[in-house]
Design a protein around this motif. Structure first.
Motif, PDB file in Angstrom:
ATOM      1  N   MET A 114       0.837  -1.207   0.000  1.00  0.00           N
ATOM      2  CA  MET A 114       0.000   0.000   0.000  1.00  0.00           C
ATOM      3  C   MET A 114       0.868   1.251   0.000  1.00  0.00           C
ATOM      4  O   MET A 114       1.841   1.331   0.746  1.00  0.00           O
ATOM      5  CB  MET A 114      -0.909   0.002   1.233  1.00  0.00           C
ATOM      6  CG  MET A 114      -1.859   1.186   1.301  1.00  0.00           C
ATOM      7  SD  MET A 114      -2.954   1.067   2.734  1.00  0.00           S
ATOM      8  CE  MET A 114      -3.960   2.534   2.480  1.00  0.00           C
TER       9      MET A 114
ATOM     10  N   GLU B 177      -4.262   3.986  16.295  1.00  0.00           N
ATOM     11  CA  GLU B 177      -5.366   3.061  16.061  1.00  0.00           C
ATOM     12  C   GLU B 177      -6.584   3.791  15.476  1.00  0.00           C
ATOM     13  O   GLU B 177      -7.240   3.300  14.545  1.00  0.00           O
ATOM     14  CB  GLU B 177      -5.760   2.370  17.376  1.00  0.00           C
ATOM     15  CG  GLU B 177      -4.716   1.418  17.944  1.00  0.00           C
ATOM     16  CD  GLU B 177      -3.527   2.130  18.560  1.00  0.00           C
ATOM     17  OE1 GLU B 177      -2.456   1.509  18.683  1.00  0.00           O
ATOM     18  OE2 GLU B 177      -3.671   3.325  18.922  1.00  0.00           O
TER      19      GLU B 177
ATOM     20  N   ILE C 292      -5.881   4.787  11.855  1.00  0.00           N
ATOM     21  CA  ILE C 292      -5.999   3.627  10.953  1.00  0.00           C
ATOM     22  C   ILE C 292      -7.467   3.324  10.683  1.00  0.00           C
ATOM     23  O   ILE C 292      -7.864   3.008   9.557  1.00  0.00           O
ATOM     24  CB  ILE C 292      -5.286   2.403  11.568  1.00  0.00           C
ATOM     25  CG1 ILE C 292      -3.765   2.636  11.572  1.00  0.00           C
ATOM     26  CG2 ILE C 292      -5.624   1.134  10.792  1.00  0.00           C
ATOM     27  CD1 ILE C 292      -2.984   1.572  12.318  1.00  0.00           C
ATOM     28  N   GLU C 293      -8.287   3.451  11.732  1.00  0.00           N
ATOM     29  CA  GLU C 293      -9.739   3.242  11.588  1.00  0.00           C
ATOM     30  C   GLU C 293     -10.318   4.232  10.579  1.00  0.00           C
ATOM     31  O   GLU C 293     -11.114   3.854   9.697  1.00  0.00           O
ATOM     32  CB  GLU C 293     -10.401   3.409  12.952  1.00  0.00           C
ATOM     33  CG  GLU C 293     -11.898   3.227  12.971  1.00  0.00           C
ATOM     34  CD  GLU C 293     -12.478   3.500  14.347  1.00  0.00           C
ATOM     35  OE1 GLU C 293     -13.528   4.190  14.406  1.00  0.00           O
ATOM     36  OE2 GLU C 293     -11.882   3.064  15.345  1.00  0.00           O
TER      37      GLU C 293
ATOM     38  N   THR D 287      -8.719   5.733   8.191  1.00  0.00           N
ATOM     39  CA  THR D 287      -8.161   5.420   6.874  1.00  0.00           C
ATOM     40  C   THR D 287      -8.948   4.302   6.200  1.00  0.00           C
ATOM     41  O   THR D 287      -9.271   4.380   5.004  1.00  0.00           O
ATOM     42  CB  THR D 287      -6.674   5.015   6.999  1.00  0.00           C
ATOM     43  OG1 THR D 287      -5.953   6.071   7.622  1.00  0.00           O
ATOM     44  CG2 THR D 287      -6.065   4.732   5.636  1.00  0.00           C
ATOM     45  N   LYS D 288      -9.252   3.272   6.950  1.00  0.00           N
ATOM     46  CA  LYS D 288     -10.016   2.150   6.387  1.00  0.00           C
ATOM     47  C   LYS D 288     -11.420   2.579   5.991  1.00  0.00           C
ATOM     48  O   LYS D 288     -11.970   2.127   4.978  1.00  0.00           O
ATOM     49  CB  LYS D 288     -10.086   1.017   7.409  1.00  0.00           C
ATOM     50  CG  LYS D 288      -8.746   0.324   7.638  1.00  0.00           C
ATOM     51  CD  LYS D 288      -8.879  -0.777   8.689  1.00  0.00           C
ATOM     52  CE  LYS D 288      -7.542  -1.494   8.895  1.00  0.00           C
ATOM     53  NZ  LYS D 288      -7.649  -2.554   9.960  1.00  0.00           N
ATOM     54  N   GLU D 289     -12.013   3.475   6.782  1.00  0.00           N
ATOM     55  CA  GLU D 289     -13.387   3.909   6.513  1.00  0.00           C
ATOM     56  C   GLU D 289     -13.484   4.820   5.290  1.00  0.00           C
ATOM     57  O   GLU D 289     -14.399   4.686   4.469  1.00  0.00           O
ATOM     58  CB  GLU D 289     -13.930   4.646   7.738  1.00  0.00           C
ATOM     59  CG  GLU D 289     -15.353   5.154   7.580  1.00  0.00           C
ATOM     60  CD  GLU D 289     -15.832   5.923   8.802  1.00  0.00           C
ATOM     61  OE1 GLU D 289     -16.807   6.686   8.659  1.00  0.00           O
ATOM     62  OE2 GLU D 289     -15.243   5.771   9.892  1.00  0.00           O
TER      63      GLU D 289
ATOM     64  N   ASN E  59     -10.839   5.533   2.979  1.00  0.00           N
ATOM     65  CA  ASN E  59      -9.965   5.172   1.858  1.00  0.00           C
ATOM     66  C   ASN E  59      -9.445   6.425   1.143  1.00  0.00           C
ATOM     67  O   ASN E  59      -9.667   6.633  -0.047  1.00  0.00           O
ATOM     68  CB  ASN E  59     -10.718   4.284   0.853  1.00  0.00           C
ATOM     69  CG  ASN E  59      -9.791   3.730  -0.218  1.00  0.00           C
ATOM     70  OD1 ASN E  59      -8.588   3.543   0.012  1.00  0.00           O
ATOM     71  ND2 ASN E  59     -10.338   3.493  -1.405  1.00  0.00           N
TER      72      ASN E  59
ATOM     73  N   TRP F 236       1.207   6.721   6.841  1.00  0.00           N
ATOM     74  CA  TRP F 236       1.106   8.160   6.610  1.00  0.00           C
ATOM     75  C   TRP F 236       2.497   8.782   6.664  1.00  0.00           C
ATOM     76  O   TRP F 236       3.407   8.256   7.303  1.00  0.00           O
ATOM     77  CB  TRP F 236       0.265   8.835   7.694  1.00  0.00           C
ATOM     78  CG  TRP F 236      -1.193   8.489   7.725  1.00  0.00           C
ATOM     79  CD1 TRP F 236      -1.838   7.498   7.048  1.00  0.00           C
ATOM     80  CD2 TRP F 236      -2.182   9.130   8.532  1.00  0.00           C
ATOM     81  NE1 TRP F 236      -3.168   7.467   7.374  1.00  0.00           N
ATOM     82  CE2 TRP F 236      -3.415   8.473   8.280  1.00  0.00           C
ATOM     83  CE3 TRP F 236      -2.168  10.185   9.428  1.00  0.00           C
ATOM     84  CZ2 TRP F 236      -4.606   8.842   8.894  1.00  0.00           C
ATOM     85  CZ3 TRP F 236      -3.344  10.549  10.042  1.00  0.00           C
ATOM     86  CH2 TRP F 236      -4.552   9.894   9.774  1.00  0.00           C
TER      87      TRP F 236
END
Length: 313
Positions: free
Chosen positions: A1, A72, A75-76, A78-80, A82, A105
């Motif tokens: 990624m 954490e 990251i949450e 980022t996943k949500e 994108n 990042w």
């Protein structure tokens, strides 16, 4: 990624961070087809318009407490979302070094915004100035807005104070009609047109900041000043770093402000020796600066007595 670039916007409450961010998001050069994650750590009077957020594919996430700004949580987000990039409107009273970011990042740019009409308060209050030092440390761009009707001499003073804390930053003063032009560099206590610059101990801080900021003005100048020697391991037999310790914003942030200096016999001086340096400044590339800067070629270096106290701005 692929790693994601983040843009951090610093500044105290009501400095104009949101206004700057909204303006930037609308500019053609800042447009992107991908998603943008905007993290707001401080809510002021300005709000983000829903239409602007939709048109720029931007999702806003609010963080009310620095304890919630964790890897954490990021990251949450980022996943949500994108995202293709991340914008952070940082809280000016949260310490800059407390920013925790995921490994995916990286900080692409750090910008600090100030309301020039209240800068005097920040600079004269030691607690607020300490916060300024932390937010300016890694800033590439400093925008001082609302600078209309402020005397040029005062702007020069602000320029010096900011430059001491953010030596590598570009500093811009803005009014309602845009950038205010002028020479706000520094009011120098010595004559830059003199054939030789004899720098008094109390002038060293201004000399250092201005020589680093406008090195081309000092190119070829003869100079004389008193400083303390630093010779890092591996620097070479004919190089030393004469400089002074300075308090740029607070007692917790004391820095050594020194120049690269070539001198045959430099190896004969020890760390912490106090010396009088006499030589010529050349504007050239230096491995020690990792860029072009003021390099002193000394024709004479003499041991001398110490100077008490720190350099002040």
């Amino acid at each position: 990624m692929e790693r994601l670039p983040i843009f951090v916007i610093n500044g105290f409450l009501e400095a104009g961070k949101t206004q700057f961010m909204k303006f930037t998001m609308q500019q053609e050069y800042f447009q992107t087809d991908g998603n943008t994650l905007l993290i707001v750590c401080e809510e002021g009077e300005e709000e983000y318009d829903k239409n602007l957020l939709e048109s720029t594919h931007t999702t806003v996430k609010y963080i009310d407490d620095i304890s919630d700004f964790t890897k954490e949580k990021m990251i949450e987000f980022t996943k949500e979302v994108n995202p293709e990039r991340i914008l952070i409107e940082w809280n000016g009273l949260w310490e800059q070094d407390k920013i925790q970011i995921p490994d995916i990042w990286y900080v692409n740019q750090m910008i600090t915004i100030y309301d020039t009409s209240t800068l005097d308060l920040y600079i004269k209050n030691k607690d607020l100035k300490a916060y300024m030092g932390k937010m300016l440390k890694d800033s590439e761009l400093v925008i001082c807005n609302r600078a209309d009707d402020i005397d040029e001499e005062i702007l020069s003073t602000y320029h010096l104070q900011i430059k001491a804390m953010a030596p590598n930053a570009e500093i811009i003063f803005e009014g309602e009609e845009g950038e205010i032009t002028g020479d706000f560099s520094i009011n120098l206590p010595y004559d830059l047109e003199a054939s030789k610059l004899i720098i008094k101990p109390e002038e060293y801080g201004i000399f250092y900041v201005d020589a680093m900021d406008r090195t081309e003005k000092y190119d070829g100048k003869e100079v004389e000043f008193v400083a303390q020697v630093v010779r890092p391991d591996g620097i070479g037999d004919d190089i030393l770093i004469p400089g002074r310790r300075a308090m740029t914003c607070c007692e917790a942030d004391i820095q050594f402000l020194g120049f690269v200096c070539h001198y045959k016999g430099a190896k004969n001086f020890k760390n912490k020796d106090w010396v009088k340096v006499k030589g010529k400044i050349k504007y050239e590339m230096s491995p020690q600066y990792r860029a072009k800067g003021p390099v002193i070629y000394a024709n004479d270096i003499l041991l001398t007595g110490p100077i008490d106290g720190l350099v002040q701005f």
